[in-house]
Structures are given as structure tokens and as C-alpha cells.
Scaffold this motif. Sequence first.
Motif, PDB file in Angstrom:
ATOM      1  N   ALA A  90    -149.253  42.855  40.691  1.00 57.47           N
ATOM      2  CA  ALA A  90    -150.117  42.459  41.803  1.00 57.47           C
ATOM      3  C   ALA A  90    -151.332  43.380  41.787  1.00 57.47           C
ATOM      4  O   ALA A  90    -151.373  44.361  41.044  1.00 57.47           O
ATOM      5  N   ALA A  91    -152.311  43.096  42.622  1.00 61.11           N
ATOM      6  CA  ALA A  91    -153.513  43.934  42.686  1.00 61.11           C
ATOM      7  C   ALA A  91    -153.157  45.372  43.029  1.00 61.11           C
ATOM      8  O   ALA A  91    -153.799  46.305  42.548  1.00 61.11           O
ATOM      9  N   ARG A  92    -152.129  45.582  43.823  1.00 58.66           N
ATOM     10  CA  ARG A  92    -151.754  46.941  44.220  1.00 58.66           C
ATOM     11  C   ARG A  92    -150.828  47.611  43.220  1.00 58.66           C
ATOM     12  O   ARG A  92    -150.437  48.754  43.390  1.00 58.66           O
ATOM     13  N   GLY A  93    -150.421  46.888  42.171  1.00 56.79           N
ATOM     14  CA  GLY A  93    -149.566  47.471  41.145  1.00 56.79           C
ATOM     15  C   GLY A  93    -148.342  46.625  40.863  1.00 56.79           C
ATOM     16  O   GLY A  93    -148.193  45.513  41.353  1.00 56.79           O
ATOM     17  N   ARG A  94    -147.445  47.184  40.083  1.00 61.13           N
ATOM     18  CA  ARG A  94    -146.234  46.496  39.648  1.00 61.13           C
ATOM     19  C   ARG A  94    -145.215  46.418  40.784  1.00 61.13           C
ATOM     20  O   ARG A  94    -145.031  47.370  41.529  1.00 61.13           O
ATOM     21  N   VAL A  95    -144.565  45.246  40.900  1.00 61.41           N
ATOM     22  CA  VAL A  95    -143.522  45.027  41.905  1.00 61.41           C
ATOM     23  C   VAL A  95    -142.291  44.480  41.179  1.00 61.41           C
ATOM     24  O   VAL A  95    -142.394  43.538  40.387  1.00 61.41           O
ATOM     25  N   LYS A  96    -141.141  45.080  41.442  1.00 58.47           N
ATOM     26  CA  LYS A  96    -139.901  44.625  40.828  1.00 58.47           C
ATOM     27  C   LYS A  96    -139.518  43.255  41.358  1.00 58.47           C
ATOM     28  O   LYS A  96    -139.676  42.969  42.548  1.00 58.47           O
ATOM     29  N   VAL A  97    -138.999  42.421  40.458  1.00 58.59           N
ATOM     30  CA  VAL A  97    -138.471  41.107  40.841  1.00 58.59           C
ATOM     31  C   VAL A  97    -137.127  40.913  40.162  1.00 58.59           C
ATOM     32  O   VAL A  97    -136.808  41.573  39.173  1.00 58.59           O
ATOM     33  N   GLY A  98    -136.354  40.011  40.699  1.00 53.81           N
ATOM     34  CA  GLY A  98    -135.064  39.697  40.119  1.00 53.81           C
ATOM     35  C   GLY A  98    -134.598  38.347  40.600  1.00 53.81           C
ATOM     36  O   GLY A  98    -135.199  37.733  41.486  1.00 53.81           O
ATOM     37  N   SER A  99    -133.520  37.885  39.984  1.00 51.41           N
ATOM     38  CA  SER A  99    -132.922  36.617  40.383  1.00 51.41           C
ATOM     39  C   SER A  99    -131.443  36.656  40.029  1.00 51.41           C
ATOM     40  O   SER A  99    -130.997  37.502  39.259  1.00 51.41           O
ATOM     41  N   PHE A 100    -130.718  35.732  40.596  1.00 54.00           N
ATOM     42  CA  PHE A 100    -129.322  35.568  40.244  1.00 54.00           C
ATOM     43  C   PHE A 100    -129.238  34.377  39.297  1.00 54.00           C
ATOM     44  O   PHE A 100    -129.931  33.377  39.499  1.00 54.00           O
ATOM     45  N   PRO A 101    -128.410  34.442  38.254  1.00 55.05           N
ATOM     46  CA  PRO A 101    -128.392  33.404  37.229  1.00 55.05           C
ATOM     47  C   PRO A 101    -128.200  31.974  37.744  1.00 55.05           C
ATOM     48  O   PRO A 101    -128.798  31.056  37.220  1.00 55.05           O
ATOM     49  N   HIS A 102    -127.395  31.786  38.750  1.00 54.57           N
ATOM     50  CA  HIS A 102    -127.106  30.418  39.197  1.00 54.57           C
ATOM     51  C   HIS A 102    -127.592  30.154  40.613  1.00 54.57           C
ATOM     52  O   HIS A 102    -127.068  29.296  41.314  1.00 54.57           O
ATOM     53  N   ASP A 103    -128.616  30.867  41.026  1.00 49.02           N
ATOM     54  CA  ASP A 103    -129.154  30.730  42.377  1.00 49.02           C
ATOM     55  C   ASP A 103    -130.033  29.486  42.471  1.00 49.02           C
ATOM     56  O   ASP A 103    -131.019  29.360  41.764  1.00 49.02           O
ATOM     57  N   ASP A 104    -129.659  28.566  43.342  1.00 52.22           N
ATOM     58  CA  ASP A 104    -130.486  27.376  43.567  1.00 52.22           C
ATOM     59  C   ASP A 104    -130.775  27.196  45.055  1.00 52.22           C
ATOM     60  O   ASP A 104    -130.853  26.096  45.570  1.00 52.22           O
ATOM     61  N   THR A 105    -130.943  28.307  45.743  1.00 55.72           N
ATOM     62  CA  THR A 105    -131.118  28.286  47.196  1.00 55.72           C
ATOM     63  C   THR A 105    -132.540  27.956  47.631  1.00 55.72           C
ATOM     64  O   THR A 105    -132.770  27.690  48.802  1.00 55.72           O
ATOM     65  N   HIS A 106    -133.502  28.014  46.702  1.00 49.37           N
ATOM     66  CA  HIS A 106    -134.919  27.792  47.017  1.00 49.37           C
ATOM     67  C   HIS A 106    -135.416  28.795  48.048  1.00 49.37           C
ATOM     68  O   HIS A 106    -136.141  28.461  48.971  1.00 49.37           O
ATOM     69  N   LEU A 107    -134.992  30.037  47.847  1.00 48.89           N
ATOM     70  CA  LEU A 107    -135.423  31.136  48.701  1.00 48.89           C
ATOM     71  C   LEU A 107    -136.175  32.166  47.878  1.00 48.89           C
ATOM     72  O   LEU A 107    -135.921  32.332  46.686  1.00 48.89           O
ATOM     73  N   MET A 108    -137.072  32.860  48.539  1.00 46.51           N
ATOM     74  CA  MET A 108    -137.678  34.071  48.008  1.00 46.51           C
ATOM     75  C   MET A 108    -137.274  35.150  49.002  1.00 46.51           C
ATOM     76  O   MET A 108    -137.579  35.046  50.191  1.00 46.51           O
ATOM     77  N   ILE A 109    -136.527  36.139  48.536  1.00 48.61           N
ATOM     78  CA  ILE A 109    -136.129  37.252  49.391  1.00 48.61           C
ATOM     79  C   ILE A 109    -137.150  38.364  49.185  1.00 48.61           C
ATOM     80  O   ILE A 109    -137.309  38.878  48.081  1.00 48.61           O
ATOM     81  N   VAL A 110    -137.852  38.711  50.246  1.00 54.60           N
ATOM     82  CA  VAL A 110    -138.892  39.727  50.201  1.00 54.60           C
ATOM     83  C   VAL A 110    -138.330  40.993  50.841  1.00 54.60           C
ATOM     84  O   VAL A 110    -137.979  40.989  52.019  1.00 54.60           O
ATOM     85  N   THR A 111    -138.208  42.049  50.046  1.00 56.59           N
ATOM     86  CA  THR A 111    -137.769  43.329  50.582  1.00 56.59           C
ATOM     87  C   THR A 111    -139.016  44.133  50.903  1.00 56.59           C
ATOM     88  O   THR A 111    -139.881  44.333  50.051  1.00 56.59           O
ATOM     89  N   VAL A 112    -139.104  44.552  52.159  1.00 63.97           N
ATOM     90  CA  VAL A 112    -140.260  45.333  52.619  1.00 63.97           C
ATOM     91  C   VAL A 112    -139.807  46.748  52.933  1.00 63.97           C
ATOM     92  O   VAL A 112    -138.624  47.065  52.842  1.00 63.97           O
TER      93      VAL A 112
END
Length: 156
Positions: free
Chosen positions: A86-108
Motif C-alpha cells: 500500500a502507499a504506507r508500506g507492506r501489509v500482511k495478508v492471508g487466507s484459509f485454503p477452503h474459505d468461501d465466506t466472501h469476507l475480508m477480515i481487517v485487523t486494526v
Amino acid sequence: MATSPDLTHLSSFGRTPVRLRLVEDAAPGELAGVWWPQSRDLQTEAADLVDHFPGSAGRVERLLFSRPDWDASATAEGGGVRSIVAARGRVKVGSFPHDDTHLMIVTVGGGRRLKLHVIPSAITPAEGEELLRGAYGVDATSTGAADGERRTDEIS
């Protein structure tokens, strides 16, 4: 978590402002909002979300995504992407292999996790606007709420 409309932040390359609605008083574990990305490109859309996430909601530290919402590059063999830039730098992301929840979990900051329902980017503008307007039963043109109504704020 109060946010206010902010239409001044336009993404580069002719993109529209981030399309995000947040619930002000979502309890832990509840859906905290809805997000309508403009494409299926995880790098571009996640960076836009991070860069334009309301400061009053917290600084984004990590994202967990649902794989079906993004192009194959995000779900490649071996776990796919582990960070976005992102403009402010690198942000970690991840996913679960079989996740089909159509969610984005944002940790603040402080480890608080906000669940955002992801509206498919490919739907028509009319359908997307209707889903944003219909989120939590609040009119998208208003940042206030009627008596007894759960208040949301919008960035569109």
C-alpha cells in the motif's frame, strides 16, 4: 467507530473512491461493514482499502481474505500472496485454503478484527449501489440514522 464521508481521496488511474460502509457499533464477531471492490485484483483493491480505510476505525495491520473473491494469482498453489504493498508500506495478508465466506477480515490497531462482507466486483453498478444502500437497512445517502436504527457511515 465513527467514520465520516470523505470523497476527496481518489485512487490513481481514474478509479472511484473506495466503496465502503462501516457499522459504528458492531460487536466483536459481528459483521462490521460491507465493501465493494472495483476488480478481482487483490493487490490493487487491498491497497486501496488500506490506503483509504477511515482513520477513526483504526490503522490496518493485516487482512484475511476469502479466496473465491479474487483472481487466481491470490490463490496460487503454495498459499498465494503473503503481503500487499500500500502507499504506507507492506501489509500482511492471508487466507484459509477452503474459505468461501466472501469476507475480508481487517485487523486494526490493538488486534481488533472487523469483518467486511465483500460485494462481488463484477455485479452491475445498480446492483452494487443497491447492496451498499441496503446494508444494515440504512439509506446510503445519509450518514445519520433514524431513531432506533443502527447507525452506519459511508465512504463511496
